[in-house]
Design an enzyme around this catalytic site. Structure first.
Site, PDB file in Angstrom:
ATOM      1  CD  GLN A 179      -2.560   1.671   0.212  1.00  0.00           C
ATOM      2  OE1 GLN A 179      -3.202   0.841  -0.415  1.00  0.00           O
ATOM      3  NE2 GLN A 179      -2.520   2.952  -0.150  1.00  0.00           N
ATOM      4  CD  GLN A 181      -3.511   7.688  -2.240  1.00  0.00           C
ATOM      5  OE1 GLN A 181      -4.260   6.737  -2.396  1.00  0.00           O
ATOM      6  NE2 GLN A 181      -3.848   8.909  -2.539  1.00  0.00           N
ATOM      7  N   GLY A 308     -10.728   0.669   1.849  1.00  0.00           N
ATOM      8  CA  GLY A 308     -11.802   0.033   1.099  1.00  0.00           C
ATOM      9  C   GLY A 308     -11.252  -0.387  -0.256  1.00  0.00           C
ATOM     10  N   GLY A 309     -10.608   0.556  -0.895  1.00  0.00           N
ATOM     11  CA  GLY A 309     -10.025   0.268  -2.199  1.00  0.00           C
ATOM     12  C   GLY A 309      -8.829   1.158  -2.447  1.00  0.00           C
ATOM     13  CG  MET A 310      -4.306   1.747  -3.463  1.00  0.00           C
ATOM     14  SD  MET A 310      -4.349   3.498  -2.984  1.00  0.00           S
ATOM     15  CE  MET A 310      -3.435   4.224  -4.351  1.00  0.00           C
ATOM     16  CD  GLU A 311      -6.330   5.857  -5.975  1.00  0.00           C
ATOM     17  OE1 GLU A 311      -6.792   5.140  -5.062  1.00  0.00           O
ATOM     18  OE2 GLU A 311      -5.946   7.032  -5.789  1.00  0.00           O
ATOM     19  CG  ASN A 312      -2.505   0.057  -6.356  1.00  0.00           C
ATOM     20  OD1 ASN A 312      -1.912   1.090  -6.046  1.00  0.00           O
ATOM     21  ND2 ASN A 312      -2.883  -0.831  -5.461  1.00  0.00           N
ATOM     22  CG  HIS A 335     -13.901   6.069  -4.879  1.00  0.00           C
ATOM     23  ND1 HIS A 335     -14.260   7.282  -4.327  1.00  0.00           N
ATOM     24  CD2 HIS A 335     -12.567   5.970  -4.681  1.00  0.00           C
ATOM     25  CE1 HIS A 335     -13.202   7.870  -3.828  1.00  0.00           C
ATOM     26  NE2 HIS A 335     -12.156   7.095  -4.018  1.00  0.00           N
ATOM     27  CD  GLU A 336     -10.728   2.869  -4.874  1.00  0.00           C
ATOM     28  OE1 GLU A 336      -9.814   3.595  -5.323  1.00  0.00           O
ATOM     29  OE2 GLU A 336     -11.224   3.036  -3.739  1.00  0.00           O
ATOM     30  CG  HIS A 339      -9.040   7.356  -7.808  1.00  0.00           C
ATOM     31  ND1 HIS A 339      -8.785   8.677  -7.516  1.00  0.00           N
ATOM     32  CD2 HIS A 339      -9.463   6.791  -6.652  1.00  0.00           C
ATOM     33  CE1 HIS A 339      -9.048   8.898  -6.227  1.00  0.00           C
ATOM     34  NE2 HIS A 339      -9.473   7.769  -5.674  1.00  0.00           N
ATOM     35  CD  GLU A 358      -9.057   9.821  -2.859  1.00  0.00           C
ATOM     36  OE1 GLU A 358     -10.183   9.380  -3.156  1.00  0.00           O
ATOM     37  OE2 GLU A 358      -8.003   9.171  -3.017  1.00  0.00           O
ATOM     38  CG  ASP A 413      -0.907   7.815   5.976  1.00  0.00           C
ATOM     39  OD1 ASP A 413      -1.260   7.983   4.797  1.00  0.00           O
ATOM     40  OD2 ASP A 413      -0.094   6.938   6.325  1.00  0.00           O
ATOM     41  CE1 TYR A 421     -10.651  10.618   0.816  1.00  0.00           C
ATOM     42  CE2 TYR A 421     -12.013   9.159  -0.488  1.00  0.00           C
ATOM     43  CZ  TYR A 421     -10.827   9.427   0.144  1.00  0.00           C
ATOM     44  OH  TYR A 421      -9.815   8.517   0.086  1.00  0.00           O
ATOM     45  NE  ARG A 595     -13.467   0.077   3.828  1.00  0.00           N
ATOM     46  CZ  ARG A 595     -14.615   0.185   3.191  1.00  0.00           C
ATOM     47  NH1 ARG A 595     -15.475  -0.828   3.212  1.00  0.00           N
ATOM     48  NH2 ARG A 595     -14.916   1.280   2.522  1.00  0.00           N
TER      49      ARG A 595
HETATM   50  N1  BES Z   1      -6.860   6.462  -2.793  1.00  0.00           N
HETATM   51  C1  BES Z   1      -7.813   6.105  -1.811  1.00  0.00           C
HETATM   52  C2  BES Z   1      -7.223   5.360  -0.651  1.00  0.00           C
HETATM   53  C3  BES Z   1      -6.145   6.106   0.099  1.00  0.00           C
HETATM   54  C4  BES Z   1      -6.316   7.434   0.443  1.00  0.00           C
HETATM   55  C5  BES Z   1      -5.006   5.460   0.468  1.00  0.00           C
HETATM   56  C6  BES Z   1      -5.309   8.094   1.131  1.00  0.00           C
HETATM   57  C7  BES Z   1      -4.006   6.130   1.143  1.00  0.00           C
HETATM   58  C8  BES Z   1      -4.155   7.455   1.474  1.00  0.00           C
HETATM   59  C9  BES Z   1      -8.952   5.282  -2.402  1.00  0.00           C
HETATM   60  O1  BES Z   1      -9.283   5.657  -3.693  1.00  0.00           O
HETATM   61  C10 BES Z   1     -10.173   5.545  -1.578  1.00  0.00           C
HETATM   62  O2  BES Z   1     -10.592   6.661  -1.546  1.00  0.00           O
HETATM   63  N2  BES Z   1     -10.710   4.527  -0.935  1.00  0.00           N
HETATM   64  C11 BES Z   1     -11.920   4.655  -0.158  1.00  0.00           C
HETATM   65  C12 BES Z   1     -13.054   4.172  -1.012  1.00  0.00           C
HETATM   66  C13 BES Z   1     -14.389   4.714  -0.706  1.00  0.00           C
HETATM   67  C14 BES Z   1     -14.448   6.204  -0.671  1.00  0.00           C
HETATM   68  C15 BES Z   1     -15.389   4.171  -1.684  1.00  0.00           C
HETATM   69  C16 BES Z   1     -11.765   3.809   1.080  1.00  0.00           C
HETATM   70  O3  BES Z   1     -10.731   3.109   1.203  1.00  0.00           O
HETATM   71  O4  BES Z   1     -12.596   3.836   1.949  1.00  0.00           O
HETATM   72 ZN    ZN Z   2     -10.204   7.531  -3.719  1.00  0.00          ZN
END
Ligand code: BES
Ligand code: ZN
Length: 645
Positions: A179, A181, A308-312, A335-336, A339, A358, A413, A421, A595
């Protein structure tokens, strides 16, 4: 010969007439059609440099990485990655090369010029900073434009999680995922770890032959599981999108360009849950232009994944906690995927500009959801986001309320997600409502297209908004108002808040029940969606009685819900009211998922009372070893001694 990407804007500099048409504008190359005085009138003055990334030691004025070549061995016994990272650099000012690292064991560094022989070169590791890590200073012979670093990662690397087989779904093979980001790529790759620099990459990864390796690159759906994997990422990406995952994974096709990877026992449920992924991709393309990354695949990780997710790019990483069985949480995929435009294609230049990634993505997500699942669903999701923002605005300090604030001495972080968001998305929504959908869709599509594969600041966006919309539609949405959205703590008085009709009856029934006008048996919730449940529970007031909670729980079995988002809301309410019948389920929840969104708010609520804190500390002592380093850091902060009652 490997091809290097063209220097940014090179094509534009050749023909100055092009400035007015096809070329993206950026702060370092001011737009020719706007005089400096006019630009200053748009952009406020700051004590800091808006282009500088204060969260990186990299010095882009000296060198800029163009290409990265990784050769790494994955060792589950020692929990290490070891091998080399080779960087091809564009020399700018030259001198020493400074890279970001964190807890890396640097064995040796070599330098070269072009295809010449490698020669060892001197390096020093500077002082370590808790947030930023340790700068690696490399002495560069004159004209050197390549370095090769031999290194080993730490078993505690902040950007890696090593899982024993027992923590996976099938309990057969160990698992590893990265991870990166926001600033954790530096814990597994020595590099210029800043979103302001983009590079192409290739990688050679060796693993045991019982597991499959995948990266944010050109994964082959039918690759042999042989322990020897090669990858290429031909589009230039920022460091935070570097990603690797290794485990017992299977592939299922979803559509022509889309598919999903998961452990054998999870793959069928995952493929069914996310069967709409290909339609989501096509919907997004219809709104904002072609998907530029080739394939779009999903990877379902074990439940300790901290997000929840990471947009790799090409391979979104996702938590299994969104496999609800009824597609109720699939907005995560929208969402991902979004991105792929807002973030991966047009990237925040620094973490101060995180809302551009975001907030824009959250807005685009709602548009994809509306197109695919209808207005009612999208409107409910937007209204919930608005509600979260309103709640956050009540508790946050003024300094953390603006979309863009002072980036110095910050840990990215720690940023409030409600602001980046939800305030970010609401800003876009207000612009859309004011200028009209058609106009705003065209505007966003041209923002993405005109800044593709670039890193952009908040001020780049403000200037573009001003010249493309505000000045062209005088009297509609003032520049001052746009600045208030971005720089002021408070939102404009006339903010348009998204509302949902579907919440009206939920709210009415909640109120009637709380006022004693109807009994719990009278609440008509048979056809409520997950979003309506989220609304109902998250709007319950403080100070309810145990009897009231028990009545709700008996009627609707909330403690036993299998939907993790409903569970989250209910467990927060349960803890605030010390509703003890839910505690065994809360304990199981905290021990089975990592999570952060699902656990940190519950620990926070528990930490508010002495009893709750004791319970939290006992559960956390057992759960912590299985949490990801990033989740550990987040919960550690909540339960730190100095915050004790
Ligand atoms: N890029 C983010 C996750 C992230 C943000 C990782 C900041 C590290 C630092 C990802 O796209 C995201 O926003 N995930 C959300 C999804 C949700 C809004 C649907 C999550 O993990 O909750
Ligand atoms: Zn995001």
């Amino acid at each position: 010969m490997r091809s290097k990407p063209m220097p940014r804007l090179a094509g534009c500099l050749l023909l100055s007439t092009l400035w007015l048409t096809g070329c993206g504008k950026s702060e370092s190359e001011p737009a020719a059609e706007t005089s400096p005085a006019a630009v200053e009138a748009v952009i406020p003055e700051f004590e800091f440099d808006t282009r500088r990334d204060y969260q990186s030691y990299a010095e882009p004025a000296a060198y800029v990485t163009q290409h990265l070549d990784l050769d790494l061995k994955v060792d589950f016994d020692t929990k290490t990655l070891s091998g080399t990272a080779t960087l091809d650099l564009q020399r700018k000012g030259g001198g020493d090369l400074v890279l970001d690292t964190r807890d890396l064991d640097i064995e040796s560094v070599e330098a070269a010029n072009g295809d010449s022989e490698w020669a060892d070169t001197e390096f020093t590791l500077g002082e370590s900073d808790e947030v930023l890590g340790t700068p690696l200073r490399i002495s560069m012979p004159a004209d050197a434009d390549r370095v090769r670093i031999h290194y080993v990662t730490s078993p505690d690397a902040s950007g890696l999680q090593w899982l024993g087989a027992e923590l996976t779904a099938d309990e057969e093979q160990p698992f590893l995922f990265t991870q990166s980001q926001a600033i954790h790529a530096r814990s597994w790759i020595p590099m210029q770890d800043t979103p302001g620099i983009r590079m192409t990459y290739q990688a050679h990864i060796t693993t045991p032959d019982t597991v499959l390796a995948l990266m944010s690159a050109n994964n082959e759906p039918d690759a042999d599981m042989d322990g020897d994997y090669s990858f290429e990422m031909p589009q230039p990406i920022p460091s935070y999108l570097m990603a690797l995952s290794v485990g017992d994974l299977r592939f299922a096709k979803l559509g022509a360009r889309t598919g999903i990877y998961a452990e054998p026992s999870v793959i069928d449920a995952a493929a069914a849950e996310f069967e709409d992924t290909q339609s989501m991709l096509e919907t997004a393309e219809g709104l904002y232009g072609p998907y530029r990354w080739g394939r779009y695949d999903l990877l379902i990780l074990p439940p300790s994944f901290p997000y929840g997710g990471m947009e790799n790019p090409r391979l979104t990483f996702a938590t299994p906690t969104v496999i609800a069985g009824d597609k109720s949480l699939v907005s995560l995929v929208a969402h991902e995927l979004a991105h792929s435009w807002s973030g991966n294609l047009v990237t925040n230049a620094t973490w101060r500009d995180f809302w551009l990634n975001e907030g824009t993505t959250t807005y685009v997500t709602n548009r994809i959801m509306e197109a695919l699942y209808g207005k009612k669903r999208a409107q409910m999701e937007m209204a919930l986001e608005g509600q979260e923002l309103k709640a956050a605005m009540k508790t946050l300090s003024d300094a953390s309320k603006p979309l863009a604030s002072d980036p110095r001495d910050k840990d990215p972080d720690d940023a409030s997600s409600a602001i980046a968001y939800n305030r970010g998305a609401l800003f876009h929504y207000n612009l859309e409502q004011t200028f009209g959908r058609e106009t705003y869709d065209r505007f966003l599509a041209s923002w993405f297209d005109g800044h593709a594969f670039q890193s952009v600041t908040t001020e780049d966006f403000l200037k573009f908004l001003n010249s493309e919309l505000i000045e062209k539609h005088p009297g509609t949405f003032s520049l001052a108002k746009a600045k208030q959205w971005i720089y002021s703590p408070e939102l404009p008085e006339d903010t348009i808040w998204p509302e949902s009709d579907a919440f009206e009856s939920v709210d009415a029934q909640r109120k009637a029940w709380l006022a004693g006008e109807i009994s719990v048996e009278d609440i008509q919730a048979d056809d409520w969606t997950v979003q309506q449940w989220q609304r109902f529970i998250s709007s319950l007031p403080e100070g309810m009685s145990t009897e009231q909670l028990a009545a709700l729980d008996q009627r609707f079995h909330l403690t036993q819900t299998r939907n993790k988002m409903i569970a989250r809301e209910w467990f927060i309410v349960a803890v605030k009211h010390q509703y003890k019948p839910a505690y065994p389920a809360i304990e199981a929840h905290l021990k089975s998922v990592g999570r952060m969104l699902l656990i940190t708010p519950i620990y926070k609520a528990l930490a508010e009372t002495e009893d709750g804190r004791k319970f939290a500390e006992r559960v956390y002592a057992e759960a912590r070893p299985n949490y990801h380093p990033i989740s550990r850091a987040s919960v550690d902060k909540v339960l730190r001694e100095d915050k004790a009652l």
